[in-house]
Design an enzyme around this catalytic site. Sequence first.
Site, PDB file in Angstrom:
ATOM      1  N   TYR A 144       0.853  -1.188   0.000  1.00  6.68           N
ATOM      2  CA  TYR A 144       0.000   0.000   0.000  1.00  6.68           C
ATOM      3  C   TYR A 144       0.888   1.237   0.000  1.00  6.68           C
ATOM      4  O   TYR A 144       1.829   1.330   0.786  1.00  6.68           O
ATOM      5  CB  TYR A 144      -0.891  -0.006   1.245  1.00  6.68           C
ATOM      6  CG  TYR A 144      -1.848   1.169   1.322  1.00  6.68           C
ATOM      7  CD1 TYR A 144      -2.888   1.306   0.403  1.00  6.68           C
ATOM      8  CD2 TYR A 144      -1.720   2.133   2.315  1.00  6.68           C
ATOM      9  CE1 TYR A 144      -3.774   2.372   0.479  1.00  6.68           C
ATOM     10  CE2 TYR A 144      -2.598   3.211   2.395  1.00  6.68           C
ATOM     11  CZ  TYR A 144      -3.625   3.323   1.470  1.00  6.68           C
ATOM     12  OH  TYR A 144      -4.495   4.379   1.543  1.00  6.68           O
ATOM     13  N   ASP A 239       9.209   2.890   0.129  1.00  3.85           N
ATOM     14  CA  ASP A 239       8.117   3.513   0.858  1.00  3.85           C
ATOM     15  C   ASP A 239       8.289   3.126   2.327  1.00  3.85           C
ATOM     16  O   ASP A 239       7.890   2.040   2.746  1.00  3.85           O
ATOM     17  CB  ASP A 239       6.773   3.030   0.313  1.00  3.85           C
ATOM     18  CG  ASP A 239       5.609   3.592   1.128  1.00  3.85           C
ATOM     19  OD1 ASP A 239       5.864   4.273   2.145  1.00  3.85           O
ATOM     20  OD2 ASP A 239       4.451   3.344   0.749  1.00  3.85           O
ATOM     21  N   LYS A 267       3.564   8.855   8.986  1.00  4.10           N
ATOM     22  CA  LYS A 267       3.350   8.233  10.305  1.00  4.10           C
ATOM     23  C   LYS A 267       4.321   8.763  11.378  1.00  4.10           C
ATOM     24  O   LYS A 267       4.157   9.889  11.814  1.00  4.10           O
ATOM     25  CB  LYS A 267       3.355   6.712  10.162  1.00  4.10           C
ATOM     26  CG  LYS A 267       2.220   6.301   9.187  1.00  4.10           C
ATOM     27  CD  LYS A 267       1.846   4.854   9.164  1.00  4.10           C
ATOM     28  CE  LYS A 267       0.541   4.668   8.399  1.00  4.10           C
ATOM     29  NZ  LYS A 267       0.632   3.983   7.129  1.00  4.10           N
TER      30      LYS A 267
HETATM   31  C1  LIG Z   1       0.003   4.462   5.736  1.00  5.28           C
HETATM   32  C2  LIG Z   1       0.821   4.219   4.548  1.00  5.28           C
HETATM   33  C3  LIG Z   1       0.770   5.073   3.431  1.00  5.28           C
HETATM   34  C4  LIG Z   1      -0.231   6.186   3.306  1.00  5.28           C
HETATM   35  O1  LIG Z   1      -0.049   7.182   4.252  1.00  5.28           O
HETATM   36  P1  LIG Z   1      -1.262   8.181   4.571  1.00  5.28           P
HETATM   37  O2  LIG Z   1      -0.672   9.147   5.551  1.00  5.28           O
HETATM   38  O3  LIG Z   1      -2.363   7.341   5.131  1.00  5.28           O
HETATM   39  O4  LIG Z   1      -1.657   8.818   3.294  1.00  5.28           O
HETATM   40  C5  LIG Z   1       1.659   4.859   2.398  1.00  5.28           C
HETATM   41  N1  LIG Z   1       2.554   3.851   2.457  1.00  5.28           N
HETATM   42  C6  LIG Z   1       2.625   3.011   3.499  1.00  5.28           C
HETATM   43  C7  LIG Z   1       3.656   1.932   3.510  1.00  5.28           C
HETATM   44  C8  LIG Z   1       1.762   3.156   4.579  1.00  5.28           C
HETATM   45  O5  LIG Z   1       1.821   2.277   5.588  1.00  5.28           O
END
Ligand SMILES: *Cc1c(COP(=O)(O)O)cnc(C)c1O
Length: 428
Positions: A144, A239, A267
């Site tokens: 994701y 990511d 995060k």
């Molecule tokens: C949570 C998450 C996102 C998206 O971040 P948001 O602040 O919710 O837009 C993207 N990549 C990873 C790996 C994530 O865990």
Amino acid sequence: MLYKRSSQLFAEAEKVIPGGVNSPVRAFKAVGGTPIFVKSAKGAYLYDEDGNRLIDYINSWGPMILGHAYEPVVQAVIEKAKLGTSFGMPTELETQIAALAVAMVPNIDKIRFVNSGTEACMSAVRLARGFTKKDKIIKFAGCYHGHSDSFLIQAGSGAITFGSPNSPGVTAGTAKDTLLAKYNDLENVATLIEANKNEIAAIIVEPVAGNMGCIPPNKGFLEGLRQLCTDNGILLIFDEVMTGFRLAAGGVQELLNISADIVCFGKVIGGGLPVGAFAAREEIMNYLAPLGPVYQAGTLSGNPLAMAAGLAMLQALDNDRAIFKRLADKTAYLAAGIDKVLKANNVTFTINTIGSMISVHFDAASVVDFKTAANGDNETFKKFFHGLLQEGIYIAPSAYETWFITDALTYEDLDFTIRAIDKVSKTF
Ligand SMILES: *Cc1c(COP(=O)(O)O)cnc(C)c1O
């Protein structure tokens, strides 16, 4: 435990907010029942609108690595708020947090702040496309990267939970530029690259996957991706929205000693305020406006409250590097305890962990990619989730999510959790 007021509040919310929530994973669609409404949180605990106390294993889906309402972060936000909440002009604070992030994370010279992980990932891909002058990207099934169009192709997390990994509304034109690969399968990636010679701008990957449960990379997988990228003029995007400042001060790049070309954060970097960021070596970052041709912007980017929270959080982690080992020890203790009681109760399961991330899968086979993550028994998971809720323990309301261990959790909390899992798993 009673959740009467939460149910009433949810009914009110449903009238004016689609599904009653502002992000789908908060709904209890995959497990049934209605979401818990939070009133406050402190340390390892959530306090809900019915007066229940819950041990929190979600922690705002990752940011609260030091526990809720961590005093230095709260104080930093309060002090900054008194001085004005947004200017749309540069502040010294932005340079301070940027300098600290650049010092903590390997292989980055410059960083740009945005407002979410989604924004970080979509900007990173645009930058990669602009820099390489190529259009296609490779992403992995079950990973994701936020809800931007290019990533909603077999996306993990909420997108799997809701059975819409390929969202309507994403045009065929956009979808055709996202090539899909299997996590932990290098040969599959090599084949895709071969079939799309000189067309691929970037490979974007969760270097430790956390949105289909927790799936660490197999030995050699990330090294292999690095090599394929180097050999083919492709940028490797890590990511690290979930793993950054969590698995090590420098994230997975440091933990596993692999260099990415662009790194995305979110995060933890915001200390619980809306912050994302993307970073790279100077040559790549200078391609961004106003220095370079790739446009990227934000009215509230670098917001002083968000930067104050993020800086206080990063300083706390930077000044206490022992935290990462402490968290990993707690995770290992919890995993061993869960393993013991589930075995004693003849439950079929697999536990994945790395650092402060852990996931429990109700499946005998090892969970290494999207396909194996999807094999888990969801009926057992539902009983597990609701059973733990009754015991005052909050895990994510989906079998595809990672639990996060925080510094605020005590060994008493972990023992309480293991006893509760013993009790609940007797009812499967
Ligand atoms: C949570 C998450 C996102 C998206 O971040 P948001 O602040 O919710 O837009 C993207 N990549 C990873 C790996 C994530 O865990």
